[in-house]
Write an enzyme that holds these catalytic residues in place. Sequence first.
Site, PDB file in Angstrom:
ATOM      1  N   GLN A  13      58.282  32.610  54.229  1.00 23.27           N
ATOM      2  CA  GLN A  13      57.416  33.658  53.443  1.00 23.27           C
ATOM      3  C   GLN A  13      58.022  33.439  52.140  1.00 23.27           C
ATOM      4  O   GLN A  13      57.155  33.675  51.110  1.00 23.27           O
ATOM      5  CB  GLN A  13      57.378  34.991  53.995  1.00 23.27           C
ATOM      6  CG  GLN A  13      56.355  35.619  53.364  1.00 23.27           C
ATOM      7  CD  GLN A  13      56.342  37.232  53.907  1.00 23.27           C
ATOM      8  OE1 GLN A  13      55.717  37.190  54.953  1.00 23.27           O
ATOM      9  NE2 GLN A  13      56.680  38.313  53.225  1.00 23.27           N
TER      10      GLN A  13
ATOM     11  N   SER B  15      61.916  40.403  12.414  1.00 19.25           N
ATOM     12  CA  SER B  15      62.809  41.386  13.001  1.00 19.25           C
ATOM     13  C   SER B  15      62.686  42.531  12.555  1.00 19.25           C
ATOM     14  O   SER B  15      61.728  42.986  11.728  1.00 19.25           O
ATOM     15  CB  SER B  15      64.123  41.006  12.301  1.00 19.25           C
ATOM     16  OG  SER B  15      65.230  41.900  12.145  1.00 19.25           O
TER      17      SER B  15
ATOM     18  N   ASN C  76      61.975  34.245  13.399  1.00 20.00           N
ATOM     19  CA  ASN C  76      62.864  33.883  14.566  1.00 20.00           C
ATOM     20  C   ASN C  76      61.972  32.897  15.694  1.00 20.00           C
ATOM     21  O   ASN C  76      60.773  33.031  15.606  1.00 20.00           O
ATOM     22  CB  ASN C  76      62.953  35.051  15.403  1.00 20.00           C
ATOM     23  CG  ASN C  76      64.057  36.178  14.479  1.00 20.00           C
ATOM     24  OD1 ASN C  76      64.724  35.808  14.118  1.00 20.00           O
ATOM     25  ND2 ASN C  76      63.568  37.252  14.886  1.00 20.00           N
TER      26      ASN C  76
ATOM     27  N   GLU D 109      63.229  29.699  21.783  1.00 24.18           N
ATOM     28  CA  GLU D 109      64.053  30.402  22.420  1.00 24.18           C
ATOM     29  C   GLU D 109      63.657  30.621  23.971  1.00 24.18           C
ATOM     30  O   GLU D 109      64.752  30.760  24.978  1.00 24.18           O
ATOM     31  CB  GLU D 109      64.562  31.437  21.725  1.00 24.18           C
ATOM     32  CG  GLU D 109      65.329  31.143  20.377  1.00 24.18           C
ATOM     33  CD  GLU D 109      65.624  32.415  19.465  1.00 24.18           C
ATOM     34  OE1 GLU D 109      66.652  32.185  18.859  1.00 24.18           O
ATOM     35  OE2 GLU D 109      65.060  33.336  19.885  1.00 24.18           O
TER      36      GLU D 109
ATOM     37  N   THR E  40      75.174  11.929  17.617  1.00 25.72           N
ATOM     38  CA  THR E  40      75.614  11.953  18.826  1.00 25.72           C
ATOM     39  C   THR E  40      77.018  13.194  18.627  1.00 25.72           C
ATOM     40  O   THR E  40      77.067  13.328  17.464  1.00 25.72           O
ATOM     41  CB  THR E  40      76.440  10.669  19.277  1.00 25.72           C
ATOM     42  OG1 THR E  40      77.233  10.537  18.170  1.00 25.72           O
ATOM     43  CG2 THR E  40      75.497   9.585  19.287  1.00 25.72           C
ATOM     44  N   HIS E  41      76.949  13.942  19.520  1.00 23.89           N
ATOM     45  CA  HIS E  41      77.835  15.099  19.583  1.00 23.89           C
ATOM     46  C   HIS E  41      77.585  16.174  18.544  1.00 23.89           C
ATOM     47  O   HIS E  41      78.232  16.853  18.030  1.00 23.89           O
ATOM     48  CB  HIS E  41      79.168  14.586  19.309  1.00 23.89           C
ATOM     49  CG  HIS E  41      79.864  13.567  20.487  1.00 23.89           C
ATOM     50  ND1 HIS E  41      80.035  13.817  21.671  1.00 23.89           N
ATOM     51  CD2 HIS E  41      79.923  12.249  20.195  1.00 23.89           C
ATOM     52  CE1 HIS E  41      80.698  12.839  22.207  1.00 23.89           C
ATOM     53  NE2 HIS E  41      80.353  11.822  21.353  1.00 23.89           N
TER      54      HIS E  41
ATOM     55  N   LYS F  74      63.611  37.628   8.204  1.00 24.63           N
ATOM     56  CA  LYS F  74      63.821  36.755   9.420  1.00 24.63           C
ATOM     57  C   LYS F  74      62.425  36.179   9.811  1.00 24.63           C
ATOM     58  O   LYS F  74      61.437  36.807  10.022  1.00 24.63           O
ATOM     59  CB  LYS F  74      64.373  37.531  10.567  1.00 24.63           C
ATOM     60  CG  LYS F  74      65.788  37.999  10.417  1.00 24.63           C
ATOM     61  CD  LYS F  74      66.858  36.940  10.265  1.00 24.63           C
ATOM     62  CE  LYS F  74      66.964  36.210  11.329  1.00 24.63           C
ATOM     63  NZ  LYS F  74      67.462  37.338  12.611  1.00 24.63           N
TER      64      LYS F  74
END
Length: 484
Positions: A348, A303, A311, A316, A181-182, A309
């Site tokens: 339209q 990358s 990604n 995303e 939580t949080h 990297k």
Amino acid sequence: MAKSTSAGARASKSASAAPRSGRALPKGKAWGGRFAEQTDRLVEQFTTSLAYDRRLYPYDIQGSIAHCKTLERAGVLTTRESAQLVRGLERVKLELDHGRFPFLPQDEDIHMAIERRLTELIGPLGGKLHTGRSRNDQVALDLRLFLRDVVSRVMGQVQEFRRVLVGQARAHLDVVMPGYTHVQRAQPVLMAHHFLAYVEMLERDWGRLRDCRTRLNVMPLGSGALAGSNYPVDRRYTASLLDFPSVTQNSLDAVSDRDAVVEVLGALSLIMMHLSRLSEELILWASQEFRYVDLPDTFCTGSSMMPQKKNPDVPELVRGKTGRVYGHLMGMLTLLKGLPLSYNRDLQEDKEALFDAVDTTEQSLVLCTELMRRLVVNTTVLAEAAEGGGMLATELADYLVTQGVPFREAHSITGQIVRFSLEQHRPLQQLTLKELQGFSPRFGQDVLLCLTVRGAINRKDQIGGTARRRVEARIKELEKALKG
């Protein structure tokens, strides 16, 4: 002489006001009879919708064939004329199916393009196709046919995603992870329980789509431009040809209603919100800070500068595209809020937004399904994470409650124990009974049984809890419901 001249002038003026045979009309326009001048080229470009509404062609032809048969039943067309029109429409569809349809610059939308081509193929009889019909109810019909197919297809995609998630839950039934939580570690849960949370979300999504389909599955054709038809068309017969269970009851509403578009956009927005929440978790979990999961290489990119990297581009982009679908929903609501009855050209603008939202959601669903199918879970990392962070503190508080301590007092005592644990740099599980009793004499030997992750999980043994018994039972229910 003056009197004669005046009379001649009046005669000349009258003659100039009368219709003149052979007057040039807007080229190729079905509505051109009213106009004396060609449409401005900029207006043509501004008002055309052919670039995007051409994807409605199967539904437009399906509706036109049903309309022909209805006109035949009403005695407006002969059997021979109806058959010829239907054959012509089928030829047009073949051309569109195979990319051979000859679009022309004057085609303002797919509906007029089809009618124009039909007339080229079968002659003046093609001009009878639009009898008793307006583009207003024609477009309303096409949209509902399109939406009906889309909703059914997306419902199938949602179910497939649910099957994959249930499969991952089954495969990871004994994997423990921190619940949050949080974005703070809170209590241990089974990873299967976490996956099943998304299955529940998607079940609601499926139900919303089903409800949308029920409400949109009403036939508007026969409403005319706004007031109905002057011809004795049997609308229920048309509806039966198109597999609609009912017909609209008010022609003004039928041609101006876009509630179905808003409903579907709303349902798609909620699907995207759920996909976005999952995407956010996958992005976090795949990071070096978490290392809970590995995303398949085929769903990631590298990358251009940093060789190390990997990604998480798909999650995303799903997260980003969610805002795009939200925007289409808000745009459609804004479009509709000030429109008087009945049809207005503003409508339209519904199609580009709808089509893009549909395409975006379907792509996102398919990609998320395949990504989750291939997801690799790092069980060792998760097990280590589930042991730390004071996540068994609630177990201590609840133990004290079972010993007659009021919950608020138990909460305070446990908070002191957690602070002590942090100061000692020792997890709660390593505290001794003597140390615990220093905070409350209510702690007995059996408290040590509460300070285990498995014990904490299996005590949550209510419907909907994370206890293994409950999670496995829910998996079995879902496997049965989603079979096939």
